[in-house]
Design an enzyme around this catalytic site. Structure first.
Site, short mmCIF file in Angstrom:
data_model
loop_
_atom_site.label_atom_id
_atom_site.label_comp_id
_atom_site.label_asym_id
_atom_site.label_seq_id
_atom_site.Cartn_x
_atom_site.Cartn_y
_atom_site.Cartn_z
N CYS A 157 -40.83 29.63 -31.66
CA CYS A 157 -40.76 29.50 -33.11
C CYS A 157 -39.60 28.64 -33.58
O CYS A 157 -38.57 28.57 -32.95
CB CYS A 157 -40.67 30.91 -33.67
SG CYS A 157 -39.40 31.20 -34.82
N GLU A 184 -41.74 26.45 -47.80
CA GLU A 184 -42.88 26.15 -46.97
C GLU A 184 -43.59 27.41 -46.52
O GLU A 184 -43.00 28.47 -46.44
CB GLU A 184 -42.43 25.38 -45.72
CG GLU A 184 -42.24 23.93 -46.02
CD GLU A 184 -41.77 23.18 -44.81
OE1 GLU A 184 -41.56 23.80 -43.75
OE2 GLU A 184 -41.61 21.97 -44.93
N1 SAH Z 1 -33.93 35.17 -42.04
C1 SAH Z 1 -34.81 35.81 -41.13
C2 SAH Z 1 -36.20 35.21 -41.08
C3 SAH Z 1 -36.32 33.72 -41.19
S1 SAH Z 1 -35.80 32.79 -39.82
C4 SAH Z 1 -34.19 35.84 -39.76
O1 SAH Z 1 -33.17 35.19 -39.54
O2 SAH Z 1 -34.73 36.55 -38.92
C5 SAH Z 1 -37.11 33.00 -38.62
C6 SAH Z 1 -36.64 32.81 -37.17
O3 SAH Z 1 -36.38 31.42 -36.90
C7 SAH Z 1 -35.35 33.57 -36.88
O4 SAH Z 1 -35.41 34.21 -35.63
C8 SAH Z 1 -34.35 32.44 -36.86
O5 SAH Z 1 -33.21 32.83 -36.16
C9 SAH Z 1 -35.13 31.33 -36.22
N2 SAH Z 1 -34.55 30.01 -36.41
C10 SAH Z 1 -33.79 29.58 -37.42
N3 SAH Z 1 -33.42 28.28 -37.23
C11 SAH Z 1 -33.97 27.90 -36.06
C12 SAH Z 1 -33.97 26.66 -35.32
N4 SAH Z 1 -33.33 25.60 -35.77
N5 SAH Z 1 -34.66 26.61 -34.19
C13 SAH Z 1 -35.35 27.70 -33.74
N6 SAH Z 1 -35.39 28.88 -34.39
C14 SAH Z 1 -34.70 28.97 -35.53
#
Ligand code: SAH
Ligand code: SF4
Length: 406
Positions: A381, A126
């Protein structure tokens, strides 16, 4: 003390999964997303003499990344023969859009299909566009799935992993500009002509960008190229779960803004939430952040912190968080947890998020956003998943924080 992980939240059995799928290049490859060097080499393979390559490259680059050409026929500064030659050997294909959703607030979500291995099903990722008054942020993916196994993240549960190519990374920006009619128009000049809807990019979609280092580095160099897509590195943010050696490398070779998925203030808890912490503990992570090149008050590091009810959301955690980042030019992004089917976590209560944010704010770490404080922090986010359902209200709230990178 911070909330201690319960047996219910036992560590994931492994830190990393092996990537299972490889990219198989199509017979007729796309020129979209090639670095300048690779594009020059591609021109060489179809017989463009070396002495002409620089000029042709510059012309094609302009058509690709300023005008958004989708057909070689549009490239009127090239000879008819060269256009025909290019068309015989290459395409200008972008990732295929299989679904588009437009929310009431203008947020757009595209489900993209990428080729899988021969005989395997195609992959889906996505890409999300979040408009705001003073900018438009595009959230892009770096991998199909993720080799890491953060316990609160839906992507982490996905078995299949494939690295995106540099072309597929750039392709997300290109197709967003296509969909938003965001290319510079011929004949339009002045400051308006320079203004783009997609003004910022965050690597916060699927995948761990620093485990796909070369493609991310090369793709972002194309996105930041001043004669093309032209997004300055200050407007590109790479989010990582904390791949310490590659953070240093990213500082040297990519030079974008940095966001760290911290989510816990003790190793005990972070080992569970972000199992990679067992390899690169908090202290090492903080050290590499302090030494990230170019960090200053104008270029602060963002720390992302997902709010998990009863797990990491106490006020003791909030104070420890502030202590941890003390002395560092930092921003803290509190992210309401975005639940997914089968998860054992819940999002913290709004009231608790507000109290938590109060502690962070009082320590001088407000998110520099325009809406009233608290509301800012609730608008945080989330994570992307490969399903074509509508954006839920929480997802919409969650996505807004991705735009808050400035
Ligand atoms: N792999 C990288 C970037 C992608 S995730 C990372 O972990 O930073 C982007 C953001 O969304 C990260 O901060 C991640 O921890 C957060 N994230 C992942 N799953 C989530 C969820 N279920 N609810 C809220 N934020 C989430
Ligand atoms: Fe991968 Fe980031 Fe999800 Fe962790 S939070 S599993 S690193 S996408």
């Amino acid at each position: 003390m911070t909330s201690v992980a319960t047996p219910d939240h036992a560590p994931a059995p492994f830190l990393e999964k092996a990537p299972l799928a490889q990219f198989v290049a199509p017979a007729k490859p796309s020129l979209v997303g090639l670095t300048r060097a690779s594009l020059a080499a591609a021109l060489g393979t179809i017989g463009v003499p070396e002495r002409q390559q620089r000029m042709r490259l510059q012309q094609i680059w302009h058509w690709l990344y300023v005008r958004g050409a989708r057909d070689f026929g549009e490239m009127t500064t090239l000879s008819k023969e060269l256009r025909a030659d290019l068309d015989r050997h290459f395409t200008l294909a972008r990732p295929e859009v299989v679904a588009e959703q437009i929310s009431v607030d203008g947020t757009r979500k595209w489900l993209l299909r990428l080729p899988g291995e021969t005989d395997s099903r195609p992959h889906e990722v996505e890409c999300v566009y979040i408009p705001e008054t003073d900018r438009g942020t595009l959230c892009i993916s770096s991998q199909v799935g993720c080799t890491l196994t953060c316990t609160f993240c839906h992507t982490g549960t996905q078995r299949l992993v494939r690295n995106l190519t540099a072309g597929e990374i750039v392709g997300q920006v290109v197709l967003a500009r296509d969909r938003l009619d965001d290319w510079q128009k011929i004949g339009v000049t002045g400051p308006e002509a320079e203004k783009r809807l997609v003004s910022n990019v965050v690597m916060m979609g699927m995948g761990e960008p620093l485990y796909n280092f070369e493609a991310v580095r090369d793709g972002l160099s194309v996105v930041a190229d001043g004669d093309g897509l032209s997004l300055s590195k200050r407007r590109i943010t790479l989010s990582t779960s904390g791949v310490v050696p590659n953070i240093k490398r990213a500082g040297e070779e990519i030079g974008s803004m940095l966001a760290i998925s911290l989510h816990a203030v003790t190793d005990e808890l972070r080992d569970v939430l972000v199992p990679l912490n067992r390899k690169y503990p908090i202290r090492e992570l903080m050290d590499v952040c302090r030494n990230y090149p170019g960090v200053s008050n104008a270029r602060r590091i963002t720390f992302e912190y997902v709010m998990l009810k009863g797990i990491n959301d106490s006020l003791v955690d909030a104070k420890a968080l502030v202590r941890l980042v003390k002395g560092m030019p930092a921003k803290i992004n509190l992210i309401p947890f975005n639940p997914w089917p089968g998860t054992k976590y819940e999002c913290s209560d709004w009231e608790q998020i507000e109290k938590f944010s109060e502690v962070v704010f009082d320590a001088g770490y407000a998110s520099p956003v325009r809406t009233p404080r608290g509301r800012d922090i609730l608008a945080a986010c989330g994570q992307l998943k490969s399903a074509t359902e509508k954006l839920s209200a929480r997802e919409q709230l969650a996505l807004r924080a991705m735009a808050m990178t400035d």
